[in-house]
Each structure stands twice: as structure tokens, then as C-alpha cells.
Design a protein around this motif. Sequence first.
Motif, mmCIF file in Angstrom:
data_model
loop_
_atom_site.group_PDB
_atom_site.id
_atom_site.type_symbol
_atom_site.label_atom_id
_atom_site.label_comp_id
_atom_site.label_asym_id
_atom_site.label_seq_id
_atom_site.Cartn_x
_atom_site.Cartn_y
_atom_site.Cartn_z
ATOM 1 N N ASP A 124 0.846 -1.198 0.000
ATOM 2 C CA ASP A 124 0.000 0.000 0.000
ATOM 3 C C ASP A 124 0.882 1.248 0.000
ATOM 4 O OD1 ASP A 124 -2.189 1.651 0.057
ATOM 5 O OD2 ASP A 124 -2.466 1.491 2.233
ATOM 6 N N ASP A 125 1.626 1.446 -1.069
ATOM 7 C CA ASP A 125 2.553 2.582 -1.188
ATOM 8 C C ASP A 125 1.922 3.622 -2.103
ATOM 9 O OD1 ASP A 125 4.598 4.386 -1.744
ATOM 10 O OD2 ASP A 125 6.164 2.859 -1.712
ATOM 11 N N GLN A 126 1.286 4.628 -1.511
ATOM 12 C CA GLN A 126 0.568 5.626 -2.302
ATOM 13 C C GLN A 126 1.517 6.474 -3.147
ATOM 14 O OE1 GLN A 126 -2.771 5.754 -2.669
ATOM 15 N NE2 GLN A 126 -2.708 3.881 -1.446
ATOM 16 N N ASP A 127 2.691 6.772 -2.626
ATOM 17 C CA ASP A 127 3.654 7.566 -3.391
ATOM 18 C C ASP A 127 4.094 6.822 -4.645
ATOM 19 O OD1 ASP A 127 3.515 9.644 -1.575
ATOM 20 O OD2 ASP A 127 5.278 8.978 -0.440
ATOM 21 N N PRO A 129 13.730 10.999 -13.015
ATOM 22 C CA PRO A 129 13.886 10.365 -11.701
ATOM 23 C C PRO A 129 14.625 9.041 -11.761
ATOM 24 C CG PRO A 129 11.655 10.111 -12.514
ATOM 25 C CD PRO A 129 12.330 11.053 -13.450
ATOM 26 N N ALA A 130 15.215 8.685 -10.647
ATOM 27 C CA ALA A 130 15.827 7.356 -10.493
ATOM 28 C C ALA A 130 14.705 6.324 -10.380
ATOM 29 C CB ALA A 130 16.708 7.315 -9.253
ATOM 30 N N PRO A 131 14.946 5.073 -10.768
ATOM 31 C CA PRO A 131 13.898 4.058 -10.721
ATOM 32 C C PRO A 131 13.390 3.826 -9.293
ATOM 33 C CG PRO A 131 15.765 3.299 -12.023
ATOM 34 C CD PRO A 131 16.200 4.556 -11.334
ATOM 35 N N LEU A 132 12.083 3.620 -9.179
ATOM 36 C CA LEU A 132 11.497 3.257 -7.886
ATOM 37 C C LEU A 132 11.994 1.885 -7.450
ATOM 38 C CD1 LEU A 132 7.760 4.321 -8.457
ATOM 39 C CD2 LEU A 132 9.507 5.564 -7.176
ATOM 40 N N VAL A 133 12.161 1.000 -8.400
ATOM 41 C CA VAL A 133 12.658 -0.351 -8.151
ATOM 42 C C VAL A 133 13.745 -0.628 -9.163
ATOM 43 C CG1 VAL A 133 12.102 -2.806 -8.089
ATOM 44 C CG2 VAL A 133 10.417 -1.133 -7.310
ATOM 45 N N ALA A 134 14.891 -1.107 -8.710
ATOM 46 C CA ALA A 134 16.010 -1.360 -9.615
ATOM 47 C C ALA A 134 15.643 -2.466 -10.605
ATOM 48 C CB ALA A 134 17.247 -1.736 -8.827
ATOM 49 N N VAL A 135 15.918 -2.232 -11.877
ATOM 50 C CA VAL A 135 15.739 -3.248 -12.905
ATOM 51 C C VAL A 135 16.991 -3.263 -13.775
ATOM 52 C CG1 VAL A 135 13.226 -3.104 -12.991
ATOM 53 C CG2 VAL A 135 14.580 -1.592 -14.423
ATOM 54 N N ASP A 136 17.232 -4.412 -14.412
ATOM 55 C CA ASP A 136 18.326 -4.505 -15.353
ATOM 56 C C ASP A 136 17.855 -5.319 -16.539
ATOM 57 O OD1 ASP A 136 18.409 -7.204 -14.631
ATOM 58 O OD2 ASP A 136 19.941 -6.851 -13.096
ATOM 59 N N ASN A 137 18.744 -5.642 -17.423
ATOM 60 C CA ASN A 137 18.382 -6.371 -18.632
ATOM 61 C C ASN A 137 18.624 -7.856 -18.486
ATOM 62 O OD1 ASN A 137 17.344 -6.510 -21.164
ATOM 63 N ND2 ASN A 137 19.238 -5.984 -22.240
ATOM 64 N N GLY A 138 18.670 -8.341 -17.258
ATOM 65 C CA GLY A 138 18.915 -9.753 -17.032
ATOM 66 C C GLY A 138 17.649 -10.577 -17.063
#
Length: 416
Positions: free
Chosen positions: A272-275, A407-416
Motif C-alpha cells: 500500500d505505497d501511495q507515493d 527520476p531514479a527508478p522506484l525499483v532497480a531493474v536490469d536487462n537480465g
Amino acid sequence: MHDHPALAEACARARLVVPLFVIDPAIPARHRQGFLAEALDDLRSTLRDLGGDLVVRRGDPVAEAVRLATETRATAIWATSDVSSYARRREQRLEKACDAQRLQFRLFPGVTVVPPGRLRPFAGDHYRVFTPYWRVWSTAPHRPVLPAPSVVHVPPGIDPGELPGLERKPYGNLRGGETVARRRLDLWLKLCLADYDEGHDELAEDGTSMLSPYLRFGCVSPSEVAARAAGRPGGEAFVRQLCWRDFYYQVALAFPELPRRDYRPRDVDWNDDQDAADAWREGLTGVPIVDAGMRQLRTEGWMHNRARMIVGSYLTKRLKIHWRVGGDHFADLLLDADIPNNWGNWQWVAGTGNDTRPNRVLNPVRQATRFDPKGDYVRRYVPELSGLPASLVHEPWKAPALAAGYPAPLVAVDNG
């Protein structure tokens, strides 16, 4: 007007017919108000060209329909059936009211190619998996496509009522109405269908028909679209998408709580993360392909289907935010959002619906590099990244100095 079974039979069997549209305050128009107004204006114009008219009323659709039937001394009320829980309650109330007034009441097919309750598996009341449904649907007899009436006679002296305001909608360039829909269908079949199977997932290309808003509002018949596409190069892949649409209608008919409750309950600890949810809605997640899709939705009232899958997977599988949050946002902004397909697709991508791989997670970077290899789709909707080369536009965190202000990603993702 074309392939409208209720209207066609009414015009064939009755001396006088009253086409009626009731603006129901219980169903908010949301951002679709302008599109609806254009569709109604076009329909009224076409009916008037045929000697008829479109009568518009506001209020409870059952009360308004029965009132107009009484005023015009009609003997019957005919309508097209639908599958949502609200639509079915409305139909039940209308049938009861017609019985009390000694009016004939009939429901006709029309919102799908195959009526939602017609195809049933050997065990159960509906198909839960698409592929078996597709096999049966593909060989099932489809009703003949009906021409538009050549003339419509309405009783004299009826107040046609006012259309909703034709003020332009706040986004997009899709205009409502059957005239526009049929022109788009003709051009699509002639110029684009043959390349559909190979190109419909390419995000930067105009490889989809964009007929979904017109199907949702009844401006074009799904049966006619399927019939005209079948047998042409690229036709099978496109008709398969119409089958998906029918599939979710039969799911919604059997499971009316589709917008509210898990179709297949999963033990998910939703966040429940409204932001984070607000950042997703605004296209500020820091993941370019996700933000591009969300900004396309906000500016156009439409989103490429591949982008819908990507943004949905990101919300539900990466941010762990409940699918209802995404479904509600799409229902607010999408021109084509209907109950069966909007909520059916959201549950599919969240793993609570009809996907046979409920743990499926779409990697947004891999999806972007595959379906937007040059980065053109991202640059179109995320201008902050317009100067980045293709090697960086989908992963701007690798060159933060070149993506200043993004902005920087809310959750880190990569191409893996």
C-alpha cells in the motif's frame, strides 16, 4: 447502424421505431465524455439521414425507456444484452417493468462475436483458459452480419432531447462515431492487416487497428470486423484478438465480481505505497518504457497493448501494488475500458486471473529493447530522454548526467 440485430429486426418488423439512448448518471462518463458525445452526434445524424432520429434522455434507463414507450404507445422494448453485473440487473428490472406495463421485452446479441454464454466446456459453466476457448470459438457458427436499415420511421412529435456537450475531450485525437470507425476499419483492412502478425507488438509503429474504443462504444460491430478480417493475410492473428475480447466477456458473465475480487485467489502481500502508485500514474517511475506508456495513456486516452502489459506487470509484480489500483486508473482514462477486458486483463497480468503462468514477470528493459529497439516510443512520450542514444534510452541510470531531471527508478531493474 450496421450489424445491429435489435435495430435491424425492429425496423423490419415494426411500422414505427424509436431509437433511444439514456444517459445514466449511475455510470460516470469519466474522460470518455467527449468520445461518447461525438458518437451520439454521429448516430443522430445518420438516423436523421434515414428519416429517423435518436431520442436522448437522462435518468434511470428503465424508467426513461418505459416512460417513452408509454408516451409513444409502443408495444415492445428491444435492447442489446450485456454482461456486467450492473447491466444484468438493469435488464432484469427492465423485463419486470415491461411485464407490468404489458410491453414485450427482448434482448439481442451484438456486443461480442459469439454470445458470451453460448460456448461451454464439458465440465463447468465457462472456459477458464483461452486456448481451448479459441479452438471452439474458431469453429463455432457465427451469425450473419446484418446491413444497416435503409429507412427508419419514428412517431411524429417526439422531443428528441439534447445530446451531451460536444466539447473536446482533454486528450487524444480519436474521434467518436460509426462514420469514423468504419473509415478506420476500411483503411486498416486495406493497408495494415497483412502486417499485423509481425508488427503489432512494435511499440513505435502504428501496427494495431485502434478499433478498441469503437468496439467498446458500439460504433462498429465485432462480428463485422471478424467477418471482414477472416481469410485475409494477417487475419487469423487479428481475429484471435477479437476472440480474446469474447473470452473475457464469457468470464465476466460467469464471474461478475471480476472488477472486485481475485478470479483465482493468490497469497500476495500487496504493498500500500501511495507515493509509488502516484508516480506510476504520472509516468514518473524512472523506468522509461513504463513512464512512456503511462504518459501515452494520460495524453491520448489510449495505450499500446504491449505497453499495457509492461506497465501492468511493473505495478503488480515489481511494485507489488494491487491490480485494482491499476484497473481503476485505466477505467478512468482509457477510451476503450470496458468491464470484461479491462479487469480481465489486469487480473491476467497480476496472476490472479486467467493466465496459466501466474508467476510471469515482464522485465521492462528486456521488453523495451525488444519492442522499441531504437527508443522511438520512449522519446515520443518522455522528452527528458529525447537526446539519449538507443543504447541508453531504456537504461538512463547508466548515464545519469545525460538524463538530468529524470527520476531514479522506484525499483532497480536490469536487462537480465
